[in-house]
Structures are given as C-alpha cells and as structure tokens.
Design a protein around this motif. Structure first.
Motif, PDB file in Angstrom:
ATOM      1  N   GLU A 153     -49.862 -36.637  16.154  1.00  0.00           N
ATOM      2  CA  GLU A 153     -49.709 -38.169  16.076  1.00  0.00           C
ATOM      3  C   GLU A 153     -50.547 -38.957  15.556  1.00  0.00           C
ATOM      4  O   GLU A 153     -52.039 -38.392  15.543  1.00  0.00           O
ATOM      5  N   GLY A 154     -50.127 -39.767  14.815  1.00  0.00           N
ATOM      6  CA  GLY A 154     -51.196 -40.740  13.877  1.00  0.00           C
ATOM      7  C   GLY A 154     -50.140 -41.935  13.851  1.00  0.00           C
ATOM      8  O   GLY A 154     -49.164 -42.209  14.087  1.00  0.00           O
ATOM      9  N   ASP A 155     -50.971 -42.977  13.158  1.00  0.00           N
ATOM     10  CA  ASP A 155     -50.298 -44.107  12.811  1.00  0.00           C
ATOM     11  C   ASP A 155     -49.276 -44.079  12.077  1.00  0.00           C
ATOM     12  O   ASP A 155     -48.378 -44.897  11.983  1.00  0.00           O
ATOM     13  N   CYS A 156     -49.061 -43.141  10.887  1.00  0.00           N
ATOM     14  CA  CYS A 156     -48.150 -42.886  10.176  1.00  0.00           C
ATOM     15  C   CYS A 156     -46.735 -42.490  10.948  1.00  0.00           C
ATOM     16  O   CYS A 156     -45.636 -42.483  10.435  1.00  0.00           O
ATOM     17  N   ASN A 157     -46.940 -41.859  12.067  1.00  0.00           N
ATOM     18  CA  ASN A 157     -45.404 -41.531  12.672  1.00  0.00           C
ATOM     19  C   ASN A 157     -45.450 -42.003  14.344  1.00  0.00           C
ATOM     20  O   ASN A 157     -44.586 -41.472  14.719  1.00  0.00           O
ATOM     21  N   ARG A 158     -46.196 -42.769  14.696  1.00  0.00           N
ATOM     22  CA  ARG A 158     -46.358 -43.181  16.204  1.00  0.00           C
ATOM     23  C   ARG A 158     -45.104 -43.728  16.677  1.00  0.00           C
ATOM     24  O   ARG A 158     -44.681 -43.414  17.691  1.00  0.00           O
TER      25      ARG A 158
END
Length: 477
Positions: A151-156
């Motif tokens: 998980e990261g800001d790119c896919n949250r």
C-alpha cells in the motif's frame, strides 16, 4: 434557529452546497455514504464507513467541509466524525469509534491494518460453457493477494475499496469497481486479490476472473457453435465477475452488447462486478455510451506511479518472499532510478539476482550500477525535499535548520509552509513523509500548510510572485 434544526436537515443543507462544488462521481463516492448522527449545539457529528474514508475527506475536502459547516452553523460550528470499522475476523459487525480532536480542533487518526487470508491453489483453465456451478475454476493466481500488495499513496483508494468489496461483495456502493492505470501498476494483482479474499470468506460464492480478450474468444466460439444462450446464462450465474482489460471491448459492438446484457443482469441481481482498464472511463473511446455510463455507476479508482517509499517497500517485500538480502544502498539505488511501474522494478531485481547467481558475486552498489545500466533511463534530476528546503531557505535568506524547528516566527512558518506546499506538488512523497521531514509534524499540518499557501496565492500578489519565482528556480536547478 439552530436549536430547531435536526442533524439530518443540517447535513442535507450541507450536501446541497457540497454537490455544487465537487464532481458528480466524487459526490456519489465520498458524500452520499455519510450519515448524520447528531447535532449538539454547534457540533455536527457524521458517520463515515472507514478510517481511510475519513482520511480521504480530511486530505481532499477539509476546506470545503469547514466552509460549509461554518455557513450552516456559524463561525463556531464544528464537525466531528464517527468511524465504522469492519474487522476481517468479525465481518458484518459494525465497530463505531469516536475520532478525538486536539486543542486546535484538528482530527487525527492512523490507517487500520486489515489482514486477508490467501485463496486456494490454482487449477486448470475453465471451459465455457457447460460446466456446473460447483466445478467452476475461479482462474485466480494464488500469488496475488492483499498480503503482498504494497500500500502507498499511489494505490490507497483502490486498495481500500478492494478491501470493502472483498468483505461485502455486491453490498457496497463500489459496484462496479473500476480499477484503472498504466501497464505494470498492479491492476491484475489487486483484482485477483479481491477474488481470492472473497473465495476465502464466502466459499459458496461463484468467483470468476477472465481477461476481456478471453471473453471475446468465448463469445465468438459461442456464435460459431450456436450456443450464445448458454454463454450468456453461464456468465449470469457468476457472483463476483472480474473482467480484466476491458479496453479490449473498444470497437467491438456485438461483444459490447453481450457484456451490457450480462452486466445489467449481474448488477440488478446484487452481484459484484470488478473491471480493470488502462484508462479512466471518461478517456475510453470506441465504447457505447450506455456501457460507459454503467462503468461510472460505482467507484473508479486509479493506480498511479508508485512513490519512492512504495517502490522501496515493494523491493523489500520481494526479497523477503524470495529469502534474499541486498544492501540497503542497492535497494535505494534501484528504487530511485526505476520509477515507471512495479513490473519494471521487479524485473530489475530479478535481473540483478540472476547476474549475481551466475557470476557468483556479492551485489554492491558499483556492481548494481553496472548490471542495471540497460534498465535505468538517465533523465533529469528528480526534485527532492532536500533541494526544495535548500532553495526556499536561500530565497528567504534563513538558516536551513530553522525550517524544521519549533519556532513560530512568521517568516520561518511562512518558509516552512511554502516548502511543504512545493514538496506536495513537486515530489512523490506522501503527506506523512513530508510532515516527518519538516520537523516530525503530522499529515494534518501539511494539509493546513498547503491550504494556507493556496489561499495566500489567491489573495496576496506579492506572495504569489514569491512562490512562482521559487518554482521557476526549482525547475531550473
């Protein structure tokens, strides 16, 4: 006047204002699911479906909510949140928690970890039509799970929506769930992870993953064999249909007609539909408008280019899974230089390990640079938070260490806020990472700083010129 109003009437008035200020899809996704709970004095309490939902509102709509509440309840008006959490071990049981506020009225919370069990082993490919319901192979690859989807800001947004769908397939507002993004961003991984989680939690549900191209081949075969009714009836039996790469339907009118029929039946029956695509619905061409409109019924969630922290996490997870270790400086080098997508990142790591094994050499940084020279594209230097901090401090002629300090001097606070604003807009760092870099502050401080800078840009010509001047210097550095 407020004493005679109910929480529901106040919130409905708020929604009328919000609806005029956000896109229709955003309103449906982020505001329609909210419920008004109570109104005590000038404090309105609303209920949101998850911690992630609350954090998204706080990051993207906090200014709009603040202004709307102020308009409805006066200058002292406040908004408080209740969050409902569904735990993996107690699906269906709502857990409501109050979100506390600090002395400044800022809301704080942290992401919730949601473990998911892996699905069953993969069997041979399915044959359509003619299989009985209990014998359907879901076509899911066991290596794709939530556990190994970083998980990261790119896919949250997409990942959190996937959790919600997996916990309650067909029972959320995310139906259909439309996952889109460029090649190698993890669309298939996430879609299959949802399917595996559903099979784990709901063994009786019929889950099927199919590529749109495979669906098209089956459709053509059914026309040749005069079994089109069997083909349609089979797909209408599915409880969770995962259709990968729907851009394949572009320009194929008869195929779109069949999928339209299947889609309508499944959606009307409360079945879950998950689709992946390389473009957002609004950017697709060659598809009928009636089909595009249905793609937009639920939630469209994009998978963006992963930031540096996410890329490092992906490499570390891959190494743990393979039982290997590499020096941290090598991992940072690979993650920093290969930033297009996850697939290329994993490919570079595999290449690095293969060279190491074949040549029987330990991987160090010089060797990694030599081995990966064909992977790495030499482009312009990436803007970093360090370079932003240095440039802002030089521009305002203040010591660099002061920006990270606790001082509240106006010129220091102003420089810090501009630095945070530029970091958010010119780097891939998350709000949490930015806050930590600038003196261990939290993400809500970064949100406030960015909003302050944006307001001053709109109202203060001199301030606007400062920011524009720094941005020009930043791009030239």
């Amino acid at each position: 006047m407020i004493m005679n109003r109910t929480c529901h009437s106040v919130w409905m008035n708020c929604l009328q204002i919000i609806k005029d200020n956000v896109p229709a899809q955003s309103f449906k996704t982020w505001f329609e699911p909210i419920k008004a709970l109570k109104l005590e004095g000038n404090v309105l309490t609303i209920q949101v479906p998850s911690v992630f939902f609350y954090e998204w509102l706080e990051e993207h709509y906090v200014s709009l909510l603040r202004k709307t509440i102020k308009h409805q309840l006066g200058t002292g008006g406040r908004l408080e949140y209740n969050i409902v959490m569904e735990r993996a071990s107690e699906r269906g049981k709502g857990h409501t928690i109050n979100v506390p506020t600090n002395s400044n009225g800022e809301l704080r919370n942290h992401p919730v970890a949601m473990p998911v069990t892996l699905g069953a082993d993969i069997k041979n490919p399915f044959v359509i039509p003619g299989l009985k319901k209990l014998n359907i192979d879901p076509q899911l690859n066991s290596k794709y799970s939530f556990d190994n989807f970083v998980e990261g800001d790119c896919n949250r947004l997409a990942r959190s929506a996937g959790f919600a769908v997996a916990a309650k397939p067909g029972g959320t507002s995310f139906n259909p769930l439309f996952i889109y993004g460029g090649a190698g961003m993890g669309k298939t991984h996430l879609a299959q992870a949802i399917g595996s989680s559903v099979k784990t939690s709901y063994a009786d549900k019929m889950v099927l993953y199919v590529q749109a191209e495979k669906f098209g081949q089956q459709f053509v075969d059914s026309l040749k064999n005069n079994t089109i009714n069997d083909f349609v009836n089979f797909y209408q039996l599915i409880d969770v249909l995962i259709m990968d790469d729907v851009q394949f339907f572009s320009g194929k009118e008869k195929m779109q007609d069949i999928f339209f029929t299947i889609f309508n039946h499944l959606h009307t029956s409360g079945k879950q539909i998950i689709m992946t695509c390389d473009k957002a619905p609004k950017d697709l061409v060659g598809l009928e408008e009636r089909l595009l409109s249905r793609f937009k019924w639920g939630l469209s969630a994009d998978l963006q280019v992963p930031d540096l922290d996410t890329r490092i996490a992906v490499l570390n997870m891959k190494m743990r899974a393979d039982g290997i270790t590499l020096p941290h400086e090598v991992i940072e080098y690979v993650a920093h230089n290969i930033d297009n997508n996850i697939r290329e990142l994993e490919g570079a790591l595999i290449s690095l390990l293969a060279h190491s094994t074949l040549n029987r050499k330990e991987i160090d940084l010089p060797l990694a640079k030599q081995m990966l020279k064909n992977f790495i594209k030499h482009s312009s230097k990436e803007i970093s938070m360090e370079s932003i901090q240095k440039l802002v401090c030089e521009y305002f002629e203040i010591p660099m260490e002061m920006v990270k300090s606790k001082t509240r001097k106006r010129e220091i606070v102003q420089a810090r806020q501009i630095s945070m604003y530029l970091a958010k807009n010119h780097t891939k760092a998350s709000l949490k990472t930015i806050g930590q870099f600038y003196g261990g502050r939290d993400h809500s401080t970064v949100i406030y700083a960015c909003q302050t800078v944006e307001d001053l840009i709109d109202t203060d010509k001199k301030f606007k010129n400062w920011v524009q001047d720094i941005q020009k210097k930043l791009k030239m550095s």
